[in-house]
Motif scaffolding. Structure first.
Motif, PDB file in Angstrom:
ATOM      1  N   VAL A 114     -64.725 154.629 -43.399  1.00 39.12           N
ATOM      2  CA  VAL A 114     -63.566 154.499 -42.525  1.00 39.12           C
ATOM      3  C   VAL A 114     -62.303 155.084 -43.169  1.00 39.12           C
ATOM      4  O   VAL A 114     -61.538 155.795 -42.533  1.00 39.12           O
ATOM      5  N   LEU A 115     -62.124 154.803 -44.452  1.00 39.60           N
ATOM      6  CA  LEU A 115     -60.887 155.239 -45.114  1.00 39.60           C
ATOM      7  C   LEU A 115     -60.929 156.717 -45.490  1.00 39.60           C
ATOM      8  O   LEU A 115     -59.969 157.457 -45.289  1.00 39.60           O
ATOM      9  N   GLN A 116     -62.056 157.148 -46.038  1.00 32.29           N
ATOM     10  CA  GLN A 116     -62.108 158.476 -46.620  1.00 32.29           C
ATOM     11  C   GLN A 116     -62.425 159.568 -45.588  1.00 32.29           C
ATOM     12  O   GLN A 116     -61.840 160.637 -45.623  1.00 32.29           O
ATOM     13  N   PHE A 117     -63.349 159.265 -44.662  1.00 29.85           N
ATOM     14  CA  PHE A 117     -63.787 160.331 -43.752  1.00 29.85           C
ATOM     15  C   PHE A 117     -63.163 160.224 -42.371  1.00 29.85           C
ATOM     16  O   PHE A 117     -62.896 161.234 -41.736  1.00 29.85           O
ATOM     17  N   LEU A 118     -62.938 158.994 -41.902  1.00 23.05           N
ATOM     18  CA  LEU A 118     -62.310 158.864 -40.584  1.00 23.05           C
ATOM     19  C   LEU A 118     -60.784 158.839 -40.703  1.00 23.05           C
ATOM     20  O   LEU A 118     -60.076 158.885 -39.714  1.00 23.05           O
ATOM     21  N   HIS A 119     -60.298 158.735 -41.932  1.00 25.26           N
ATOM     22  CA  HIS A 119     -58.857 158.727 -42.198  1.00 25.26           C
ATOM     23  C   HIS A 119     -58.117 157.666 -41.398  1.00 25.26           C
ATOM     24  O   HIS A 119     -57.039 157.914 -40.872  1.00 25.26           O
ATOM     25  N   ILE A 159     -54.556 149.368 -40.888  1.00 21.90           N
ATOM     26  CA  ILE A 159     -55.321 149.109 -39.668  1.00 21.90           C
ATOM     27  C   ILE A 159     -56.666 148.486 -40.017  1.00 21.90           C
ATOM     28  O   ILE A 159     -57.090 147.502 -39.398  1.00 21.90           O
ATOM     29  N   LEU A 160     -57.323 149.036 -41.043  1.00 18.25           N
ATOM     30  CA  LEU A 160     -58.611 148.484 -41.476  1.00 18.25           C
ATOM     31  C   LEU A 160     -58.469 147.016 -41.874  1.00 18.25           C
ATOM     32  O   LEU A 160     -59.254 146.159 -41.456  1.00 18.25           O
ATOM     33  N   GLY A 180     -48.263 151.987 -47.730  1.00 14.45           N
ATOM     34  CA  GLY A 180     -49.070 152.490 -48.835  1.00 14.45           C
ATOM     35  C   GLY A 180     -48.314 152.554 -50.147  1.00 14.45           C
ATOM     36  O   GLY A 180     -48.679 153.296 -51.035  1.00 14.45           O
ATOM     37  N   GLY A 181     -47.246 151.787 -50.261  1.00 19.12           N
ATOM     38  CA  GLY A 181     -46.558 151.686 -51.540  1.00 19.12           C
ATOM     39  C   GLY A 181     -45.526 152.767 -51.768  1.00 19.12           C
ATOM     40  O   GLY A 181     -45.366 153.682 -50.956  1.00 19.12           O
ATOM     41  N   GLY A 182     -44.841 152.663 -52.902  1.00 16.27           N
ATOM     42  CA  GLY A 182     -43.715 153.512 -53.246  1.00 16.27           C
ATOM     43  C   GLY A 182     -43.877 154.995 -52.952  1.00 16.27           C
ATOM     44  O   GLY A 182     -43.088 155.564 -52.210  1.00 16.27           O
ATOM     45  N   PRO A 183     -44.898 155.647 -53.529  1.00 15.10           N
ATOM     46  CA  PRO A 183     -44.990 157.103 -53.398  1.00 15.10           C
ATOM     47  C   PRO A 183     -44.962 157.595 -51.949  1.00 15.10           C
ATOM     48  O   PRO A 183     -44.425 158.664 -51.671  1.00 15.10           O
ATOM     49  N   SER A 184     -45.497 156.797 -51.026  1.00 15.26           N
ATOM     50  CA  SER A 184     -45.515 157.260 -49.640  1.00 15.26           C
ATOM     51  C   SER A 184     -44.131 157.239 -49.011  1.00 15.26           C
ATOM     52  O   SER A 184     -43.910 157.855 -47.975  1.00 15.26           O
ATOM     53  N   SER A 185     -43.180 156.533 -49.636  1.00 15.20           N
ATOM     54  CA  SER A 185     -41.850 156.499 -49.035  1.00 15.20           C
ATOM     55  C   SER A 185     -40.956 157.633 -49.535  1.00 15.20           C
ATOM     56  O   SER A 185     -39.844 157.811 -49.037  1.00 15.20           O
ATOM     57  N   ILE A 186     -41.448 158.409 -50.498  1.00 15.58           N
ATOM     58  CA  ILE A 186     -40.619 159.482 -51.057  1.00 15.58           C
ATOM     59  C   ILE A 186     -40.137 160.490 -50.000  1.00 15.58           C
ATOM     60  O   ILE A 186     -38.942 160.755 -49.904  1.00 15.58           O
ATOM     61  N   PRO A 187     -41.056 161.037 -49.178  1.00 13.38           N
ATOM     62  CA  PRO A 187     -40.578 161.971 -48.156  1.00 13.38           C
ATOM     63  C   PRO A 187     -39.616 161.331 -47.166  1.00 13.38           C
ATOM     64  O   PRO A 187     -38.693 161.997 -46.675  1.00 13.38           O
ATOM     65  N   LEU A 188     -39.796 160.041 -46.900  1.00 20.41           N
ATOM     66  CA  LEU A 188     -38.884 159.358 -45.982  1.00 20.41           C
ATOM     67  C   LEU A 188     -37.491 159.235 -46.601  1.00 20.41           C
ATOM     68  O   LEU A 188     -36.472 159.409 -45.924  1.00 20.41           O
ATOM     69  N   ILE A 189     -37.452 158.922 -47.893  1.00 22.64           N
ATOM     70  CA  ILE A 189     -36.159 158.829 -48.582  1.00 22.64           C
ATOM     71  C   ILE A 189     -35.478 160.195 -48.593  1.00 22.64           C
ATOM     72  O   ILE A 189     -34.280 160.322 -48.332  1.00 22.64           O
ATOM     73  N   GLU A 190     -36.264 161.227 -48.839  1.00 21.60           N
ATOM     74  CA  GLU A 190     -35.694 162.580 -48.858  1.00 21.60           C
ATOM     75  C   GLU A 190     -35.067 162.909 -47.509  1.00 21.60           C
ATOM     76  O   GLU A 190     -33.967 163.455 -47.426  1.00 21.60           O
ATOM     77  N   ASN A 191     -35.786 162.544 -46.455  1.00 18.81           N
ATOM     78  CA  ASN A 191     -35.287 162.776 -45.103  1.00 18.81           C
ATOM     79  C   ASN A 191     -33.916 162.141 -44.898  1.00 18.81           C
ATOM     80  O   ASN A 191     -33.003 162.748 -44.322  1.00 18.81           O
ATOM     81  N   GLU A 192     -33.731 160.919 -45.400  1.00 17.51           N
ATOM     82  CA  GLU A 192     -32.455 160.225 -45.215  1.00 17.51           C
ATOM     83  C   GLU A 192     -31.354 160.808 -46.087  1.00 17.51           C
ATOM     84  O   GLU A 192     -30.294 161.165 -45.589  1.00 17.51           O
ATOM     85  N   VAL A 193     -31.605 160.899 -47.381  1.00 15.29           N
ATOM     86  CA  VAL A 193     -30.496 161.233 -48.299  1.00 15.29           C
ATOM     87  C   VAL A 193     -30.187 162.732 -48.328  1.00 15.29           C
ATOM     88  O   VAL A 193     -29.059 163.118 -48.614  1.00 15.29           O
ATOM     89  N   ALA A 231     -50.246 142.769 -49.309  1.00 17.14           N
ATOM     90  CA  ALA A 231     -49.230 143.701 -49.793  1.00 17.14           C
ATOM     91  C   ALA A 231     -49.584 145.122 -49.385  1.00 17.14           C
ATOM     92  O   ALA A 231     -48.715 145.923 -49.049  1.00 17.14           O
ATOM     93  N   ASN A 232     -50.869 145.434 -49.387  1.00 10.37           N
ATOM     94  CA  ASN A 232     -51.302 146.765 -48.984  1.00 10.37           C
ATOM     95  C   ASN A 232     -51.141 146.986 -47.495  1.00 10.37           C
ATOM     96  O   ASN A 232     -50.974 148.109 -47.034  1.00 10.37           O
ATOM     97  N   ALA A 233     -51.242 145.901 -46.728  1.00  9.93           N
ATOM     98  CA  ALA A 233     -51.182 146.041 -45.279  1.00  9.93           C
ATOM     99  C   ALA A 233     -49.743 146.107 -44.768  1.00  9.93           C
ATOM    100  O   ALA A 233     -49.507 146.540 -43.655  1.00  9.93           O
TER     101      ALA A 233
END
Lengths: 195, 176
Positions: free
Chosen positions: A152-157, A162-163, B19-32, A51-53
């Motif tokens: 990898v996640l915190q410093f290499l962003h 992808i990870l 990365g889940g819901g919160p990361s889609s907020i700016p994308l939704i703003e862009n559309e609507v 789900a995260n990926a």
């Protein structure tokens, strides 16, 4: 009966998950693994990883897939609707009827007080995953994995998707002596756990 | 026509928002806001603020409300469907495949490899929530709420539903 339980489980997740999708993760874990025992910790970890990926809202992906596993296509609709519909109705009502509510100090206070509670739930779940990593990989490999992933996640962003894809790929492709020895070292512990 | 636009407006953020819901907020703003002009920036931030104050996943709350505003009940349904269905279907397909081979040693190893990554991701989210709380209510309130909810949930095994409800009451009374 399962459908009713599905509805109740994800209704609670929806109504209690303040702070967007991620805060729903420990709540889903509580309902699905601990309360109704629809799946093991390990299966939950797999589902969470995938789900995260994948793109899209995390709470509804969890609800939809678990609903599907427990109750088929109807279960899928049931669980997704149970997480989303009640809060959408609340939102439409509040925005059309009393839109001033959101600036009331007591509403803001409520939202703030819930954040540390979610932090505790996420922290406890984190610890569970650390313990499981140790049980399945051994102390030092697990520690190396944890530190590596963190860097990898915190410093290499590097993006988590992808990870996760890289880890999956290396698990599928890599087949060496390492695997045999690791497999041997693992098996007694694993067997004990499963029996 | 409007239904097709609603579908597109929420389909894209759903499929692009990692990365889940919160990361889609700016994308939704862009559309609507930018593309379809259904809401002004100000209106969008108002909707977002209320959405954040209410429980439940944020992306579907936005899709449901904005869909309703533009296309009634059917619009709300289409908005939610567009943001949820595509990624959910991919997920079900992939997991069914994985489930089929769940006894193969390679699939078991996948699980073992991934677990530490999930632990780190969850740990980082924990830190985020902690920092948010520290900024909002200060260190003493945060520590108090952390300790209280840890004891209630882990030591005395109270269901999170009651702990969250308690914290909501506490917040309304003491943090306003």
């Amino acid at each position: 009966m399962n459908q009713l339980h599905l509805f109740l489980a994800f209704f609670r997740v929806g109504m209690l998950g303040y702070g967007g999708g991620p805060s729903a993760i420990p709540l889903v874990h509580k309902e699905v693994v601990e309360k109704y025992k629809w799946m093991s910790n390990q299966e939950f970890a797999d589902i969470l990883a995938l789900a995260n990926a994948l793109p899209g809202p995390i709470a509804t992906k969890l609800a939809g897939y678990i609903g599907y596993r427990v109750g088929g296509v109807i279960g899928m609709f049931n669980a997704v609707l149970a997480t989303t519909v009640p809060t959408i109705i609340l939102m439409i009502l509040l925005l059309t009827v009393l839109s001033s509510v959101k600036e009331e100090p007591w509403v803001l206070g409520m939202t703030k007080a819930v954040v540390p509670v979610v932090a505790v739930m996420l922290g406890v779940l984190t610890w569970e995953f650390v313990k499981q990593s140790r049980a399945s990989l051994g102390l030092f490999p697990a520690f190396a994995f944890l530190v590596g992933c963190f860097i990898v996640l915190q410093f290499l962003h590097i993006h988590p998707a992808i990870l996760i894809a890289l880890l999956l790929f290396s698990a599928l492709v890599g087949k060496s002596k390492k695997e045999k020895t690791a497999g041997k070292a693992d098996s007694p512990g694993e067997r004990r756990k499963h029996s | 026509m409007i239904y097709w636009q609603i579908f597109l407006a929420f389909f894209l953020p759903g499929i692009l928002g990692y990365g889940g819901g919160p990361s889609s907020i700016p994308l939704i703003e862009n559309e609507v806001v930018d593309r379809y002009g259904w809401l002004s920036v100000h209106e969008f931030s108002e909707v977002l603020a209320l959405g954040n104050a209410l429980p439940g996943p944020i992306a579907t709350k936005l899709a449901g409300y904005i869909g309703y505003q533009q296309g009634g009940v059917l619009g709300a349904f289409i908005g939610v469907f567009a943001s949820v269905a595509p990624s959910l279907l991919i997920m079900i397909a992939l997991l069914q495949l994985l489930y089929k081979f769940k006894d193969s040693p390679k699939v078991k190893r996948m699980t073992n490899y991934i677990r530490p990554a999930i632990a780190v991701l969850l740990g980082m989210m924990t830190a985020d929530f902690f920092m948010t709380s520290y900024r909002d209510v200060g260190i003493w309130q945060t520590l108090f709420l952390l300790a209280a909810s840890f004891l209630l949930m882990e030591k005395w095994k109270i269901h999170p539903a009651y702990v969250i409800t308690l914290s909501l009451v506490y917040g309304a009374l003491f943090l306003s």
